[in-house]
Design a protein around this motif. Structure first.
Motif, PDB file in Angstrom:
ATOM      1  N   GLN A  46     -13.777  -7.818   0.138  1.00 45.22           N
ATOM      2  CA  GLN A  46     -13.915  -8.287  -0.788  1.00 45.22           C
ATOM      3  C   GLN A  46     -15.154  -8.982  -1.600  1.00 45.22           C
ATOM      4  N   VAL A  47     -15.533  -9.852  -0.283  1.00 44.41           N
ATOM      5  CA  VAL A  47     -16.840 -10.755  -0.862  1.00 44.41           C
ATOM      6  C   VAL A  47     -18.124 -10.287  -0.463  1.00 44.41           C
ATOM      7  N   THR A  48     -18.159  -9.333   0.854  1.00 42.27           N
ATOM      8  CA  THR A  48     -19.447  -9.481   1.474  1.00 42.27           C
ATOM      9  C   THR A  48     -20.589  -8.543   0.559  1.00 42.27           C
ATOM     10  N   VAL A  95     -26.371 -15.695  -2.391  1.00 45.80           N
ATOM     11  CA  VAL A  95     -25.050 -15.521  -2.601  1.00 45.80           C
ATOM     12  C   VAL A  95     -24.909 -15.379  -4.248  1.00 45.80           C
ATOM     13  N   ILE A  96     -24.588 -14.037  -4.733  1.00 49.63           N
ATOM     14  CA  ILE A  96     -24.216 -13.616  -6.081  1.00 49.63           C
ATOM     15  C   ILE A  96     -23.118 -14.627  -6.597  1.00 49.63           C
ATOM     16  N   ILE A  97     -23.510 -15.440  -7.789  1.00 56.74           N
ATOM     17  CA  ILE A  97     -22.607 -16.256  -8.529  1.00 56.74           C
ATOM     18  C   ILE A  97     -22.337 -15.650  -9.658  1.00 56.74           C
ATOM     19  N   ASP A  98     -23.447 -14.908 -10.129  1.00 59.07           N
ATOM     20  CA  ASP A  98     -23.048 -14.318 -11.715  1.00 59.07           C
ATOM     21  C   ASP A  98     -23.647 -12.844 -11.563  1.00 59.07           C
ATOM     22  N   GLU A 152     -19.978 -10.535  -7.646  1.00 55.76           N
ATOM     23  CA  GLU A 152     -20.112 -11.949  -7.713  1.00 55.76           C
ATOM     24  C   GLU A 152     -19.042 -12.551  -6.894  1.00 55.76           C
ATOM     25  N   ILE A 153     -19.223 -13.737  -6.269  1.00 56.73           N
ATOM     26  CA  ILE A 153     -18.232 -14.786  -5.820  1.00 56.73           C
ATOM     27  C   ILE A 153     -17.749 -15.797  -6.779  1.00 56.73           C
ATOM     28  N   LYS A 154     -16.569 -16.005  -6.828  1.00 57.77           N
ATOM     29  CA  LYS A 154     -15.926 -17.139  -7.845  1.00 57.77           C
ATOM     30  C   LYS A 154     -16.102 -18.381  -6.805  1.00 57.77           C
ATOM     31  N   LEU A 155     -16.554 -19.440  -7.486  1.00 55.68           N
ATOM     32  CA  LEU A 155     -16.924 -20.798  -6.937  1.00 55.68           C
ATOM     33  C   LEU A 155     -15.605 -21.544  -7.008  1.00 55.68           C
TER      34      LEU A 155
END
Length: 454
Positions: A46-48, A95-98, A152-155
């Protein structure tokens, strides 16, 4: 064979019990000799895609001191040092945040001095990145890329972390490519490590190595809890002590960079240290953790709010304060103008104090962080009421790149490429996306001149 089956059964039962807190989507049953084995594969998958590899290249200015006998032989015109530009390349993670806007978080030290930044996505695509802003003191940088189909990864809320929570580290160690390791949260609020100026680290035993800097530390829900930043190891390798910047700090700093183009750091205006058992006893409290206030700066945010020397700060916005370093880091990452509620012990009684943070003093900085040609100069804001308003060369090293460019001590920078400059903040903004050629408008005494930097 029966012994093997027994060992596998015990292992499967132990893992199932240990990971019983996993959300449903994180546990993938794998059948081993009739036993279901839990797996982190679903959350990793999911996150990689949101974790990227970063390659930077640029040139660093180096100064090689020239021996005194050579300077004596060739006379006073011989420089003290030979200035050279050396090309460099470096690897890191991000890390992609958006996904919609292509914002990528990484460490400042990963992209420091870079002329070109390339981001490689998990699917192999390579794109150029633009630097939006950075903060050296907290070691955070914000980049932007343009590409379709980003993830993206949710914070997460890092204030909800507990020692013992599971953690997964994802990054690009030693340039090998994307790598996943796992462990737990070993400690919270680590400071005083002299890694960065502002420290409030998450400590983890998930393996972190060179190249992991800027990568993700996530929880078992696939949420970002920290940005991997540093390790403690005698030979630069992993020994199970790694540090990550908490996601709440990342959120606060990136929001300021997006809004202002820089971090407008909040400040209380106090000096102090850790609460010791002797201090706690002397001041009539049974609290064993907190921040002891030694001094309050006149007209500071703390002074205006009524904080006094001898106060013990034990809470920040309802959350316990473990140390002075943790309080300093949390306050420093909050933007100037924000109002916080401090839990303060005074005369043995706890009370709440509302404090509106003021902006940290930006009155002086090393010029080399703005442009390599300015190395050797220190910049400061002109004094209130000065005849000329701008940025003053307060210090200048002889025969430095800045001196060779033509700058002199007490010069006042009043413009960059025909843009009026009144203070350091405006100079930073004007030089943030610097062009190949910069024309500095200088006031020197009563004269006005231009210096061209390349």
């Amino acid at each position: 064979m029966s012994n093997t089956r027994h060992m596998l059964s015990v292992l499967a039962l132990s893992l199932s019990m240990a990971l019983s807190v996993l959300p449903a989507q994180a546990a993938l049953p794998l059948s081993v000799d009739g036993q279901d084995m839990p797996s982190l594969a679903p959350v990793v998958e999911q996150v990689t895609p949101a974790v990227v590899n970063i390659l930077v290249s640029g040139k660093k200015v180096t100064r090689q001191e020239i021996p005194e006998q050579f300077r004596f032989f060739f006379g006073p015109d011989m420089p003290d040092a030979q200035v050279q530009e050396q090309p460099f390349q470096a690897l890191g993670s991000g890390v992609i945040i958006d996904a919609a806007k292509g914002y990528v978080i990484t460490n400042h030290h990963v992209i420091d001095g870079a002329d070109e930044i390339k981001v490689t996505l998990k699917d192999g695509r390579e794109v150029k990145a633009k630097k939006i802003g950075e903060d050296q003191q907290s070691d955070i940088a914000l980049l932007q890329i343009k590409a379709d189909g980003l993830t993206e990864i949710k914070l997460a809320n890092s204030e909800q972390l507990r020692v013992g929570d599971f953690a997964i580290a994802i990054g690009n160690p030693f340039g090998l490519g994307q790598t996943v390791t796992s462990g737990i949260i070993s400690a919270l609020g680590r400071s005083g490590l002299n890694i960065e100026n502002i420290e409030n680290f998450i400590q983890t035993d998930a393996a972190i190595n060179s190249g992991n800097s800027g990568g993700a530390l996530v929880n078992l829900r696939g949420e970002l809890i920290g940005i991997n930043t540093a390790i403690l190891g005698p030979n630069g390798g992993n020994i199970g002590i790694g540090f990550a910047i908490p996601s709440n700090m990342v959120r606060d700093l990136s929001e300021q960079i997006l809004k202002y183009g820089e971090v407008r750091r909040g400040v209380l205006g106090i000096m102090g240290g850790e609460l010791t058992s002797d201090l706690a006893k002397a001041f009539g409290t049974d609290k064993q953790q907190g921040a002891f206030v030694n001094q309050v700066m006149p007209n500071s945010a703390a002074d205006v709010a009524g904080i006094k020397a001898g106060d013990i700060i034990v809470k920040l916005n309802g959350k316990a304060v473990r140390s002075f370093g943790e309080l300093r880091a949390n306050i420093a990452t909050m933007g100037a103008g924000k109002t916080v509620i401090l839990g303060v012990i005074r005369d043995g009684k706890e009370q709440e104090v509302s404090v509106t943070l003021k902006q940290a003093d930006l009155s002086e900085t090393k010029a080399s962080v703005l442009h390599p040609a300015l190395e050797g100069a220190t910049l400061g804001n002109s004094e209130p009421g000065s005849k000329v308003t701008g940025v003053v060369i307060t210090k200048l090293e002889q025969r430095s790149p800045a001196a060779q460019a033509g700058l002199q001590k007490d010069d006042v920078i009043v413009g960059v490429n025909r843009t009026r400059i009144n203070n350091l903040q405006e100079l930073r903004t004007a030089m943030k996306n610097r062009a190949d050629i910069l024309a500095l408008n200088i006031r020197r005494g009563d004269a006005t001149l231009y210096l061209v930097l390349r």
